[in-house]
Motif scaffolding. Structure first.
Motif, mmCIF file in Angstrom:
data_model
loop_
_atom_site.group_PDB
_atom_site.id
_atom_site.type_symbol
_atom_site.label_atom_id
_atom_site.label_comp_id
_atom_site.label_asym_id
_atom_site.label_seq_id
_atom_site.Cartn_x
_atom_site.Cartn_y
_atom_site.Cartn_z
ATOM 1 N N VAL A 199 -57.414 2.482 92.398
ATOM 2 C CA VAL A 199 -58.595 1.963 93.014
ATOM 3 C C VAL A 199 -58.033 1.992 94.779
ATOM 4 N N SER A 250 -61.276 -1.916 96.905
ATOM 5 C CA SER A 250 -60.635 -2.669 96.100
ATOM 6 C C SER A 250 -61.374 -4.306 96.081
ATOM 7 N N THR A 281 -60.167 0.284 85.897
ATOM 8 C CA THR A 281 -59.435 0.662 86.951
ATOM 9 C C THR A 281 -57.990 1.334 86.515
#
Length: 193
Positions: free
Chosen positions: A14, A19, A37
């Protein structure tokens, strides 16, 4: 500037600027919409200078087989080379004969008529997939979530319009037009059924 050159080497894959929004989304998301992710994001597949740009919503998550592919060093290298827009034999890496898995099968099926007409190398260099949302999920449910990294995708589409690329809208027409309003009036944009 291209944010994807800053993607972490290890999961979670990410971007730092993305994030917070992704963590917040995943805390409330239904299981089928959770943003993956542990797979490399695929904001685009192919050369951003290709004459044909295919607009999609986001890369899917093809289950265990897809996850296994995303863990292979050779495949990760292909994705990262694409992020960096390196010069390679098959810029659209899902058309590289050495790539397998759900993405490669789906791409080969969708682009089969073009490959038959023009050949694999021409299509691999001439067709690029651009994803509205760069991260994987089982189902697309991220239309209201706007990430900083998407600005690069939208700028890439604008550059394609400015150089008269052919744009094929397969999904998310309204989302794309809201993000890049000039797409609505673009004469070389076509929508699939």
């Amino acid at each position: 500037p291209n944010p994807w050159i800053s993607l972490p080497e290890d999961p979670p894959y990410v971007l730092e600027d993305d994030s917070r929004a992704i963590e917040g989304f995943n805390q409330k998301a239904r299981q089928n919409a959770v943003i993956q992710t542990d797979m490399l994001p695929e904001p685009f597949v192919g050369s951003l200078n290709a004459p044909v740009i295919v607009l999609l919503e986001n890369p899917g998550s093809g289950g265990d087989e897809d996850l296994a592919l995303h863990r292979q060093p050779e495949f990760q290298l292909r994705v990262r080379n694409c992020h960096l827009q390196c010069s390679v034999a098959f810029p659209h890496y899902f058309l590289d004969p050495d790539t397998t898995g759900p993405g490669a099968r789906w791409t080969a099926q969708k682009l089969k008529p073009l490959i038959k007409l023009f050949g694999l190398r021409v299509v691999a260099s001439g067709v690029t997939f651009l994803e509205y949302f760069p991260y994987h999920s089982k189902n697309f449910a991220h239309g209201r979530l706007r990430l900083p990294s998407q600005a690069y995708t939208f700028a890439s589409l604008r550059r394609a319009l400015n150089r008269d690329a052919t744009v094929i809208i397969t999904r998310g027409r309204k989302l794309w037009e809201n993000a890049v309003p000039e797409l609505a009036r673009y004469p070389l944009a076509f929508e699939t059924s």
